[in-house]
Write a protein that holds these residues in place. Structure first.
Motif, PDB file in Angstrom:
ATOM      1  N   ASP A 103      21.036 139.040  89.874  1.00  0.00           N
ATOM      2  CA  ASP A 103      20.859 140.529  89.883  1.00  0.00           C
ATOM      3  C   ASP A 103      21.782 140.871  88.693  1.00  0.00           C
ATOM      4  O   ASP A 103      22.867 140.759  88.703  1.00  0.00           O
ATOM      5  N   LEU A 104      20.989 141.858  87.923  1.00  0.00           N
ATOM      6  CA  LEU A 104      21.484 142.433  86.652  1.00  0.00           C
ATOM      7  C   LEU A 104      21.674 143.881  86.979  1.00  0.00           C
ATOM      8  O   LEU A 104      20.354 144.555  87.440  1.00  0.00           O
ATOM      9  N   PRO A 105      22.258 144.662  86.399  1.00  0.00           N
ATOM     10  CA  PRO A 105      22.571 146.090  86.586  1.00  0.00           C
ATOM     11  C   PRO A 105      21.627 147.068  85.529  1.00  0.00           C
ATOM     12  O   PRO A 105      20.904 146.384  85.050  1.00  0.00           O
ATOM     13  N   GLY A 106      21.227 148.196  85.953  1.00  0.00           N
ATOM     14  CA  GLY A 106      20.360 148.871  85.198  1.00  0.00           C
ATOM     15  C   GLY A 106      20.828 149.067  83.832  1.00  0.00           C
ATOM     16  O   GLY A 106      20.145 149.176  82.784  1.00  0.00           O
ATOM     17  N   GLU A 107      22.170 149.091  83.575  1.00  0.00           N
ATOM     18  CA  GLU A 107      22.748 149.196  82.072  1.00  0.00           C
ATOM     19  C   GLU A 107      22.268 148.101  81.186  1.00  0.00           C
ATOM     20  O   GLU A 107      22.109 148.070  80.112  1.00  0.00           O
ATOM     21  N   VAL A 108      22.005 146.886  81.811  1.00  0.00           N
ATOM     22  CA  VAL A 108      21.502 145.741  80.942  1.00  0.00           C
ATOM     23  C   VAL A 108      20.015 145.921  80.556  1.00  0.00           C
ATOM     24  O   VAL A 108      19.462 145.777  79.707  1.00  0.00           O
ATOM     25  N   ALA A 109      19.285 146.573  81.698  1.00  0.00           N
ATOM     26  CA  ALA A 109      17.863 146.879  81.561  1.00  0.00           C
ATOM     27  C   ALA A 109      18.061 148.024  80.428  1.00  0.00           C
ATOM     28  O   ALA A 109      16.995 147.912  79.430  1.00  0.00           O
ATOM     29  N   ARG A 110      18.640 148.883  80.452  1.00  0.00           N
ATOM     30  CA  ARG A 110      18.562 149.818  79.100  1.00  0.00           C
ATOM     31  C   ARG A 110      18.978 149.325  77.906  1.00  0.00           C
ATOM     32  O   ARG A 110      18.257 149.580  77.142  1.00  0.00           O
ATOM     33  N   GLU A 111      19.848 148.450  77.963  1.00  0.00           N
ATOM     34  CA  GLU A 111      20.242 147.624  76.680  1.00  0.00           C
ATOM     35  C   GLU A 111      19.149 146.945  76.229  1.00  0.00           C
ATOM     36  O   GLU A 111      18.844 146.987  75.005  1.00  0.00           O
ATOM     37  N   LEU A 112      18.302 146.383  77.017  1.00  0.00           N
ATOM     38  CA  LEU A 112      17.220 145.389  76.670  1.00  0.00           C
ATOM     39  C   LEU A 112      16.088 146.121  76.006  1.00  0.00           C
ATOM     40  O   LEU A 112      15.537 145.868  74.948  1.00  0.00           O
ATOM     41  N   PHE A 113      15.649 147.263  76.743  1.00  0.00           N
ATOM     42  CA  PHE A 113      14.563 148.167  76.270  1.00  0.00           C
ATOM     43  C   PHE A 113      15.061 148.984  75.050  1.00  0.00           C
ATOM     44  O   PHE A 113      14.164 148.946  74.195  1.00  0.00           O
ATOM     45  N   ALA A 114      16.347 149.364  74.932  1.00  0.00           N
ATOM     46  CA  ALA A 114      16.782 149.912  73.674  1.00  0.00           C
ATOM     47  C   ALA A 114      16.771 148.856  72.443  1.00  0.00           C
ATOM     48  O   ALA A 114      16.181 149.222  71.363  1.00  0.00           O
ATOM     49  N   ALA A 115      16.993 147.639  72.695  1.00  0.00           N
ATOM     50  CA  ALA A 115      17.018 146.662  71.535  1.00  0.00           C
ATOM     51  C   ALA A 115      15.302 146.462  71.381  1.00  0.00           C
ATOM     52  O   ALA A 115      15.142 146.326  70.067  1.00  0.00           O
ATOM     53  N   ARG A 116      14.632 146.487  72.276  1.00  0.00           N
ATOM     54  CA  ARG A 116      13.190 145.827  71.702  1.00  0.00           C
ATOM     55  C   ARG A 116      12.431 147.109  71.302  1.00  0.00           C
ATOM     56  O   ARG A 116      11.903 147.143  70.301  1.00  0.00           O
ATOM     57  N   ASP A 117      12.919 148.426  71.902  1.00  0.00           N
ATOM     58  CA  ASP A 117      12.466 149.617  71.097  1.00  0.00           C
ATOM     59  C   ASP A 117      12.679 149.801  69.628  1.00  0.00           C
ATOM     60  O   ASP A 117      12.089 150.370  68.859  1.00  0.00           O
ATOM     61  N   ALA A 118      13.849 149.133  69.131  1.00  0.00           N
ATOM     62  CA  ALA A 118      14.622 149.212  68.106  1.00  0.00           C
ATOM     63  C   ALA A 118      13.907 148.104  67.148  1.00  0.00           C
ATOM     64  O   ALA A 118      14.474 147.912  65.856  1.00  0.00           O
ATOM     65  N   GLY A 119      13.089 147.289  67.753  1.00  0.00           N
ATOM     66  CA  GLY A 119      12.582 146.211  67.096  1.00  0.00           C
ATOM     67  C   GLY A 119      13.216 144.880  66.913  1.00  0.00           C
ATOM     68  O   GLY A 119      13.256 144.022  66.182  1.00  0.00           O
ATOM     69  N   ALA A 120      14.310 144.823  67.766  1.00  0.00           N
ATOM     70  CA  ALA A 120      15.167 143.361  68.161  1.00  0.00           C
ATOM     71  C   ALA A 120      14.306 142.370  68.519  1.00  0.00           C
ATOM     72  O   ALA A 120      13.269 142.514  69.090  1.00  0.00           O
ATOM     73  N   GLY A 121      14.437 141.236  67.814  1.00  0.00           N
ATOM     74  CA  GLY A 121      13.792 139.850  68.149  1.00  0.00           C
ATOM     75  C   GLY A 121      14.110 139.213  69.254  1.00  0.00           C
ATOM     76  O   GLY A 121      14.909 139.737  70.064  1.00  0.00           O
ATOM     77  N   GLU A 122      13.569 138.264  69.599  1.00  0.00           N
ATOM     78  CA  GLU A 122      13.894 137.546  70.962  1.00  0.00           C
ATOM     79  C   GLU A 122      15.229 137.095  71.004  1.00  0.00           C
ATOM     80  O   GLU A 122      16.082 137.027  72.176  1.00  0.00           O
ATOM     81  N   GLN A 123      15.862 136.444  69.541  1.00  0.00           N
ATOM     82  CA  GLN A 123      17.417 135.884  69.547  1.00  0.00           C
ATOM     83  C   GLN A 123      18.398 137.063  69.929  1.00  0.00           C
ATOM     84  O   GLN A 123      19.166 136.733  70.698  1.00  0.00           O
ATOM     85  N   GLN A 124      18.025 138.288  69.532  1.00  0.00           N
ATOM     86  CA  GLN A 124      18.738 139.445  69.986  1.00  0.00           C
ATOM     87  C   GLN A 124      18.806 139.821  71.204  1.00  0.00           C
ATOM     88  O   GLN A 124      19.927 140.046  71.931  1.00  0.00           O
ATOM     89  N   GLN A 125      17.614 139.842  72.141  1.00  0.00           N
ATOM     90  CA  GLN A 125      17.562 139.790  73.378  1.00  0.00           C
ATOM     91  C   GLN A 125      18.304 138.943  74.257  1.00  0.00           C
ATOM     92  O   GLN A 125      18.716 139.134  75.272  1.00  0.00           O
ATOM     93  N   THR A 126      17.993 137.632  73.841  1.00  0.00           N
ATOM     94  CA  THR A 126      18.709 136.525  74.515  1.00  0.00           C
ATOM     95  C   THR A 126      20.432 136.636  74.300  1.00  0.00           C
ATOM     96  O   THR A 126      21.007 136.348  75.371  1.00  0.00           O
ATOM     97  N   VAL A 127      20.892 137.335  73.414  1.00  0.00           N
ATOM     98  CA  VAL A 127      22.197 137.349  73.258  1.00  0.00           C
ATOM     99  C   VAL A 127      22.560 138.416  74.271  1.00  0.00           C
ATOM    100  O   VAL A 127      23.807 138.391  74.964  1.00  0.00           O
ATOM    101  N   ILE A 128      21.811 139.396  74.279  1.00  0.00           N
ATOM    102  CA  ILE A 128      22.181 140.614  75.636  1.00  0.00           C
ATOM    103  C   ILE A 128      22.176 139.877  76.919  1.00  0.00           C
ATOM    104  O   ILE A 128      23.101 140.086  77.710  1.00  0.00           O
ATOM    105  N   LEU A 129      20.956 138.986  77.029  1.00  0.00           N
ATOM    106  CA  LEU A 129      21.154 138.435  78.493  1.00  0.00           C
ATOM    107  C   LEU A 129      22.155 137.536  78.689  1.00  0.00           C
ATOM    108  O   LEU A 129      22.769 137.458  79.742  1.00  0.00           O
ATOM    109  N   ALA A 130      22.467 136.570  77.676  1.00  0.00           N
ATOM    110  CA  ALA A 130      23.628 135.753  77.773  1.00  0.00           C
ATOM    111  C   ALA A 130      24.782 136.383  78.276  1.00  0.00           C
ATOM    112  O   ALA A 130      25.579 136.091  79.292  1.00  0.00           O
ATOM    113  N   ARG A 131      25.027 137.684  77.534  1.00  0.00           N
ATOM    114  CA  ARG A 131      26.353 138.272  77.800  1.00  0.00           C
ATOM    115  C   ARG A 131      26.459 138.758  79.239  1.00  0.00           C
ATOM    116  O   ARG A 131      27.317 138.488  79.980  1.00  0.00           O
TER     117      ARG A 131
END
Length: 163
Positions: A103-131
């Motif tokens: 289970d991951l909190p909503g702040e992680v979802a917000r960070e992932l969506f913000a990164a995707r909306d800013a054009g972040a690639g899969e590698q940057q989103q993987t870093v967010i998930l890893a953290r």
């Protein structure tokens, strides 16, 4: 330009021209989806066009509600990947292939969506998930294993469940 230059006898053609706005029709998109073995896979330009067309047409209100729910309540992340701390060989936290459901909190979802909306690639989103996984799974939300580097690679699959 050059007086002696010969004009080419055959026109130069691209085997798969970049998609135009007319290529985004439903039957044309369905062609790529329904007959994956009939043609070579779509190129990067076609993949982007397909993604944009699907996102534009696929239930925008449902997506908006799901996003709001994930950002408010969090989500469940299920994966099989090489995961662990960068630790000495033989340690129980040594990176190895693991099945993880967390289970991951909503702040992680917000960070992932913000990164995707800013054009972040899969590698940057993987870093967010890893953290986030490192903090939740190994560090037990900050109760142990402070300051260790997370290794999250070789992702075999990832699945997200919202509510």
């Amino acid at each position: 330009m050059f007086a002696n230059a010969e004009e080419p006898t055959t026109p130069l053609t691209c085997p798969s021209p970049p998609p135009t706005s007319n290529d985004h029709t439903r039957p044309n998109l369905a062609h790529w989806v329904k007959k994956p073995g009939a043609r070579r896979p779509p190129g990067p330009a076609h993949v982007r066009a397909i993604e944009e067309a699907v996102l534009a047409r696929w239930q925008p209100r449902v997506r908006t509600r799901r996003r709001a729910r994930a950002e408010a309540e969090g989500f469940v992340f299920h994966t099989r990947a090489r995961f662990g701390f960068a630790a000495p060989a033989g340690s129980s936290d040594d990176p190895r292939v693991r099945w993880i459901t967390q289970d991951l909190p909503g702040e992680v979802a917000r960070e992932l969506f913000a990164a995707r909306d800013a054009g972040a690639g899969e590698q940057q989103q993987t870093v967010i998930l890893a953290r986030a996984l490192g903090h939740a799974y190994f560090r037990e939300w900050g109760r142990r294993a402070h300051g260790l580097h997370i290794a999250f690679t070789d992702v075999e699959f990832a699945d997200f469940s919202i509510g």
